[in-house]
Design an enzyme around this catalytic site. Structure first.
Site, PDB file in Angstrom:
ATOM      1  CG  HIS A  58     -12.213  -4.679  -0.765  1.00 47.25           C
ATOM      2  ND1 HIS A  58     -11.668  -4.904  -2.010  1.00 47.25           N
ATOM      3  CD2 HIS A  58     -11.173  -4.735   0.108  1.00 47.25           C
ATOM      4  CE1 HIS A  58     -10.366  -5.070  -1.895  1.00 47.25           C
ATOM      5  NE2 HIS A  58     -10.041  -4.989  -0.624  1.00 47.25           N
TER       6      HIS A  58
ATOM      7  CG  HIS B  86      -8.013  -9.287   0.243  1.00 45.28           C
ATOM      8  ND1 HIS B  86      -7.003  -9.053   1.149  1.00 45.28           N
ATOM      9  CD2 HIS B  86      -8.408  -8.053  -0.181  1.00 45.28           C
ATOM     10  CE1 HIS B  86      -6.786  -7.755   1.261  1.00 45.28           C
ATOM     11  NE2 HIS B  86      -7.632  -7.129   0.477  1.00 45.28           N
TER      12      HIS B  86
ATOM     13  CG  HIS C 205      -6.462  -5.286  -6.476  1.00 45.38           C
ATOM     14  ND1 HIS C 205      -7.462  -4.977  -5.584  1.00 45.38           N
ATOM     15  CD2 HIS C 205      -6.894  -6.396  -7.142  1.00 45.38           C
ATOM     16  CE1 HIS C 205      -8.430  -5.856  -5.685  1.00 45.38           C
ATOM     17  NE2 HIS C 205      -8.114  -6.731  -6.627  1.00 45.38           N
TER      18      HIS C 205
ATOM     19  CG  MET D 293      -9.405  -6.583   3.914  1.00 44.94           C
ATOM     20  SD  MET D 293      -9.209  -4.973   3.087  1.00 44.94           S
ATOM     21  CE  MET D 293      -7.535  -4.567   3.571  1.00 44.94           C
TER      22      MET D 293
ATOM     23  CE1 TYR E 211      -4.312  -1.617   0.798  1.00 47.79           C
ATOM     24  CE2 TYR E 211      -2.754  -3.303   1.505  1.00 47.79           C
ATOM     25  CZ  TYR E 211      -4.033  -2.934   1.146  1.00 47.79           C
ATOM     26  OH  TYR E 211      -5.031  -3.877   1.121  1.00 47.79           O
TER      27      TYR E 211
END
Length: 415
Positions: free
Chosen positions: A197, A199, A46, A272, A14
Site C-alpha cells: 500500500h 498513495h 477506497h 504511505m 477515515y
C-alpha cells in the site's frame, strides 16, 4: 451495514464503526470475506480494514460511529488495532488457504470489531450516504491453523519526506531481525499473502526477506503500482519466515507532478509505505516497522533550523515540517536526502496490540551490510538485436507488441 453521511470537510476521511462480534457459543474460523461496496459510491470507497480486539466491557463501545482520527474515538478503541481483514479498490473476495482460518468466538478472541473505511472524496461532496462494508464467512469446523496478520513498512508519520520534482525517490521501512527473533517461533511461520500500500505518487513497491545478510526471497513486488488497483497477492506454496529474519520494504515514488514536498500521513495526497503480511500459525505481533530519525535528516540537509538542537527529542514534528518546507529543492539536495534514508538512525517498532507486548529495539542505523539479490528482468522487454539486421529488428518489434497486447488483454480481463 448502518448508513453514514460521509463528512465533506476534507478530501480524505477515515470513518470508524464499532460492532459486536458474532454471538457464538464456541470457537469458529473465518474462512472468507467479501467487499460489499455500495454501487453508487464505488468511486469514493477506497479501502476497508476490519480490526478486532478483546474488551472486558464491550457494551459501552458498540454502535459508536465517528471519524477515526478526529478525537471522537475512546482510547480503548484507538488501541483496538489488530488487523483481521483488509480490502482495497481493485480487490475482490478473499479466501483463506484450506488449512487456515481466522479465529473468533474463543475466550480471548476478539469480541469487538471496528470497521475502518477510507473515503477518497476529491470533490468534497456533502451528499454521500454510504453503507459499504465487509461480509465475513465463518464456520464451526475449525481448520488446522489460526491465521495471523501484521503490518510492516515505514511508520506513517511526517518523518517520511518525498521532495518535489523527482521521478524516482525511495522510502525504506525495516522490520528488524530482533523483532522476528523474539516474536517468531523456532519452527518459523508460513507467509501466504501480502497486500502492498502507497498513495497517489507510489510507482513501485518491493518487500525483500533477508536471513542473516543474504536476501532469500521476496514477500511482494509490484513494479507497476496503481493506487486504484490493489489486491492481496497470494503465495502458493507459502514462504517461510524464520526467527531473526529481516524484512525490507522499498517504496519508489514519482513526484514530478508535485510542486511541494509530500509528507507521510493518512490523507490521500500524503504518502504511505506499508503492507499487510498474512501468515500462519498466529504469533503475538501486530506491527513491525521503522522510520528515519528527523534530526538526522535535517542534519544531513545542513538545515539552519537545528541551531541549538542536538536530538529528535528537541525537534517537534511541526518544526521539522516547517524546516523541510523552507528548503529550495534541487537535484543535489534531493540526492542528499535520498542518501540519508539509508545512512541515518532508524527508530523501530515491534509490538502487539492484543497483549500490549512491546519488544524494545534500540535506535540504530539502517543495516547496510545486507546483500540484495538482483532484481528480476521484466517479462516483456525487447531482446537485444544487431542494428544492421533488419529482419531481426522487425521480429523483435512484433514480439514486443504481442507481449504488450497480452498484458493489456489480461488487465482488461481481470478489472
Amino acid at each position: 451495514m448502518p448508513a453514514i453521511l460521509v463528512p465533506s470537510t476534507e478530501r480524505t476521511v477515515y470513518f470508524c464503526q464499532v460492532f459486536r462480534m458474532p454471538n457464538i457459543t464456541r470457537r469458529h474460523h473465518i474462512i472468507k470475506y467479501s467487499p460489499v461496496v455500495q454501487k453508487e459510491n464505488a468511486g469514493v470507497v477506497h479501502h476497508i480494514v476490519a480490526y478486532g480486539c478483546y474488551n472486558k466491557n464491550p457494551d459501552q463501545f458498540i454502535g459508536l460511529s465517528v471519524p477515526c482520527f478526529d478525537g471522537g474515538m475512546p482510547m480503548d478503541m484507538q488501541m483496538c488495532r489488530y488487523p483481521m481483514a483488509v480490502w482495497a479498490v481493485g480487490g475482490g473476495d478473499f479466501y483463506f488457504p484450506d488449512n487456515v482460518g481466522f479465529g473468533i468466538g474463543g475466550p480471548r478472541d476478539a469480541n469487538i470489531l471496528i470497521l475502518e473505511t477510507h473515503y477518497d472524496n476529491p470533490e468534497m461532496r456533502s451528499d454521500i450516504i454510504d453503507s459499504s462494508g465487509l461480509q465475513l464467512w465463518y464456520t464451526p469446523e475449525l481448520r488446522q491453523y489460526d491465521a495471523g496478520v501484521f503490518i510492516f513498512g515505514n511508520d506513517v508519520t511526517p518523518q517520511q519526506v518525498i521532495p518535489p520534482g523527482t521521478s524516482q525517490f525511495t522510502i525504506t521501512g525495516v522490520c528488524h531481525s530482533n523483532c522476528t527473533a523474539e516474536a517468531v517461533p523456532a519452527e518459523g511461520v508460513n507467509v501466504f499473502g501480502t497486500l502492498l500500500h502507497a498513495h497517489l505518487i507510489g510507482r513501485e513497491i518491493r518487500v525483500r526477506q533477508f536471513r542473516g545478510d543474504k536476501q532469500v526471497s521476496d514477500f511482494g513486488r509490484d513494479n507497476q503500482y496503481d493506487f486504484n488497483y490493489q489486491q492481496i497477492r497470494l503465495f502458493d506454496p507459502p514462504r517461510k519466515m524464520m526467527p531473526g529474519d529481516t524484512i525490507i520494504t522499498e517504496c519508489i515514488y514519482d513526484s514530478t507532478s508535485r510542486k511541494a514536498v509530500t509528507f507521510g500521513g493518512l490523507a490521500t495526497t500524503e504518502e504511505m509505505c506499508v503492507g499487510w503480511l498474512l501468515y500462519y500459525p498466529k504469533v503475538d505481533l501486530s506491527f513491525c516497522s521503522s522510520d528515519v530519525d528527523r534530526y538526522d535528516q535535517l542534519k544531513a540537509l545542513n538545515s539552519p533550523h537545528l541551531d541549538g538542537i542536538t536530538s529528535s527529542k528537541q525537534l517537534s514534528f511541526e518544526n521539522f515540517t516547517n524546516a523541510i518546507n523552507s528548503m529550495t529543492w534541487s537535484p543535489a539536495l534531493t540526492e542528499i536526502l535520498q542518501m540519508a534514508q539509508t545512512h541515518s538512525n532508524l527508530s523501530y517498532q515491534c509490538f502487539s496490540v492484543e497483549t500490549g507486548k512491546n519488544i524494545a529495539i534500540r535506535t540504530s542505523p539502517y543495516p547496510l551490510s545486507l546483500k540484495f539479490a538482483a532484481d528480476p528482468q521484466p517479462y516483456c522487454s525487447p531482446a537485444k538485436t544487431d542494428a544492421t539486421n533488419t529482419s531481426a529488428k522487425l521480429f523483435n518489434i512484433k514480439l514486443f507488441t504481442l507481449c504488450m497486447s497480452l498484458i493489456a488483454f489480461a488487465t482488461a480481463l481481470f478489472k
